[in-house]
Design a protein around this motif. Structure first.
Motif, PDB file in Angstrom:
ATOM      1  N   ASN A   1      13.725  -7.823  -2.378  1.00 36.48           N
ATOM      2  CA  ASN A   1      14.100  -9.190  -2.019  1.00 36.48           C
ATOM      3  C   ASN A   1      15.610  -9.341  -2.128  1.00 36.48           C
ATOM      4  O   ASN A   1      16.159  -9.370  -3.213  1.00 36.48           O
ATOM      5  CB  ASN A   1      13.399 -10.155  -2.958  1.00 36.48           C
ATOM      6  CG  ASN A   1      13.491 -11.578  -2.430  1.00 36.48           C
ATOM      7  OD1 ASN A   1      14.345 -11.879  -1.608  1.00 36.48           O
ATOM      8  ND2 ASN A   1      12.640 -12.452  -2.912  1.00 36.48           N
ATOM      9  N   THR A  24      23.120 -14.516   5.537  1.00 39.12           N
ATOM     10  CA  THR A  24      21.688 -14.425   5.811  1.00 39.12           C
ATOM     11  C   THR A  24      20.913 -14.593   4.516  1.00 39.12           C
ATOM     12  O   THR A  24      21.296 -14.044   3.491  1.00 39.12           O
ATOM     13  CB  THR A  24      21.340 -13.051   6.426  1.00 39.12           C
ATOM     14  OG1 THR A  24      22.060 -12.887   7.642  1.00 39.12           O
ATOM     15  CG2 THR A  24      19.854 -12.937   6.706  1.00 39.12           C
ATOM     16  N   ASP A  26      16.759 -14.563   2.919  1.00 42.62           N
ATOM     17  CA  ASP A  26      15.397 -14.132   3.234  1.00 42.62           C
ATOM     18  C   ASP A  26      14.358 -14.896   2.411  1.00 42.62           C
ATOM     19  O   ASP A  26      13.251 -14.391   2.182  1.00 42.62           O
ATOM     20  CB  ASP A  26      15.263 -12.621   3.033  1.00 42.62           C
ATOM     21  CG  ASP A  26      15.483 -12.184   1.585  1.00 42.62           C
ATOM     22  OD1 ASP A  26      15.400 -10.971   1.317  1.00 42.62           O
ATOM     23  OD2 ASP A  26      15.766 -13.051   0.720  1.00 42.62           O
ATOM     24  N   ASN A  28      13.414 -18.106   3.186  1.00 47.37           N
ATOM     25  CA  ASN A  28      12.865 -19.160   4.029  1.00 47.37           C
ATOM     26  C   ASN A  28      13.321 -20.559   3.572  1.00 47.37           C
ATOM     27  O   ASN A  28      12.566 -21.533   3.653  1.00 47.37           O
ATOM     28  CB  ASN A  28      11.327 -19.104   4.054  1.00 47.37           C
ATOM     29  CG  ASN A  28      10.762 -19.807   5.281  1.00 47.37           C
ATOM     30  OD1 ASN A  28      11.363 -19.799   6.354  1.00 47.37           O
ATOM     31  ND2 ASN A  28       9.607 -20.430   5.120  1.00 47.37           N
ATOM     32  N   GLU A  72      17.204 -18.209   8.941  1.00 45.12           N
ATOM     33  CA  GLU A  72      17.790 -17.187   8.081  1.00 45.12           C
ATOM     34  C   GLU A  72      19.313 -17.140   8.107  1.00 45.12           C
ATOM     35  O   GLU A  72      19.943 -16.782   7.132  1.00 45.12           O
ATOM     36  CB  GLU A  72      17.277 -15.799   8.487  1.00 45.12           C
ATOM     37  CG  GLU A  72      15.785 -15.584   8.307  1.00 45.12           C
ATOM     38  CD  GLU A  72      14.954 -16.249   9.393  1.00 45.12           C
ATOM     39  OE1 GLU A  72      13.757 -16.489   9.139  1.00 45.12           O
ATOM     40  OE2 GLU A  72      15.496 -16.537  10.480  1.00 45.12           O
TER      41      GLU A  72
END
Lengths: 116, 117
Positions: A1, A24, A26, A28, A72
């Motif tokens: 992660n 970015t 990850d 959500n 993202e």
């Protein structure tokens, strides 16, 4: 992660050049933010987004632009770089607005930008 | 004006000793207060978040207190370690019902802590 990732880590720009700082996440998260941190000062909000397609100005937006085409990604664009934009830039994300409650805000590792 | 003031600006302590960092704020109306740890060259990492009704919160050797009446918070570090050397940042968020956006945070300038052997 991976959490929140930023590229590049370091960059030197000449006055008048342009560049894009990439961010970015990850997780959500709906909310994403761009801050700058100047030496000895608190973080200042440049732009934020509450979801894909929705962005708004923070405290210090002049000289910057953002877009949010996906959940993202939240790139920050510097147009016509100036020495005053020399700073460390942090991207962050959260599931909801921090004013709404104890929602964690996660920060990326930062981009150190020098404009000469 | 919404402000967050931290003291001291910097602090040097011996490994194993305790220390307390202070944060005073004028942000109103208040939603919550956060303490972050920022290692040199890294992004801030959350230590604790306290809402209006909480007056103490712990995270391992870190204990934060909040007095919403006097608008003061402290971060106490117990049995300091070399890895505690970092800047500690106090951050306050405004309640959105005031008209402020739920995204708004006011950051303090941080206290730079150095733990020496």
């Amino acid at each position: 992660n991976a959490g929140v990732t930023q590229t590049p880590k370091f960059r030197i720009l000449k006055i008048g050049q342009s560049m894009t700082l990439q961010c970015t996440q990850d997780m959500n998260h709906n909310y994403m933010y761009w801050y700058r941190q100047d030496p000895g000062m608190g973080l200042k909000l440049i732009y934020y987004s509450v979801g894909a397609g929705i962005t708004d100005k923070g405290e210090v937006p002049n000289g910057y632009n953002v877009s949010r085409s996906t959940t993202e990604d939240f790139p920050l664009r510097l147009e016509l770089a100036a020495p005053s934009q020399t700073s460390v830039y942090f991207c962050a994300s959260s599931s909801k607005g921090p004013g709404l409650g104890a929602y964690e805000q996660y920060f990326g590792p930062g981009t150190r930008l020098t404009v000469t | 004006k919404n402000q967050v003031e931290q003291s001291p600006q910097s602090l040097i302590i011996l490994e194993g000793k305790n220390c307390t960092l202070q944060c005073n704020y004028t942000v109103s109306p208040f939603s919550n207060l956060r303490w972050y740890k920022q290692d040199t060259g890294r992004g801030p990492v959350s230590l604790t978040i306290m809402t209006f009704s909480e007056n103490t919160k712990s995270n391992g050797r870190y204990t934060a207190t909040l007095d919403a009446d006097t608008k003061q918070s402290s971060l106490h570090i117990t049995a300091s370690q070399l890895s505690d050397s970092a800047s500690y940042i106090c951050v306050v968020s405004k309640a959105p019902y005031s008209g402020a956006g739920s995204y708004q945070l006011t950051f303090g300038k941080g206290t730079k802590l150095s733990v020496i052997p």
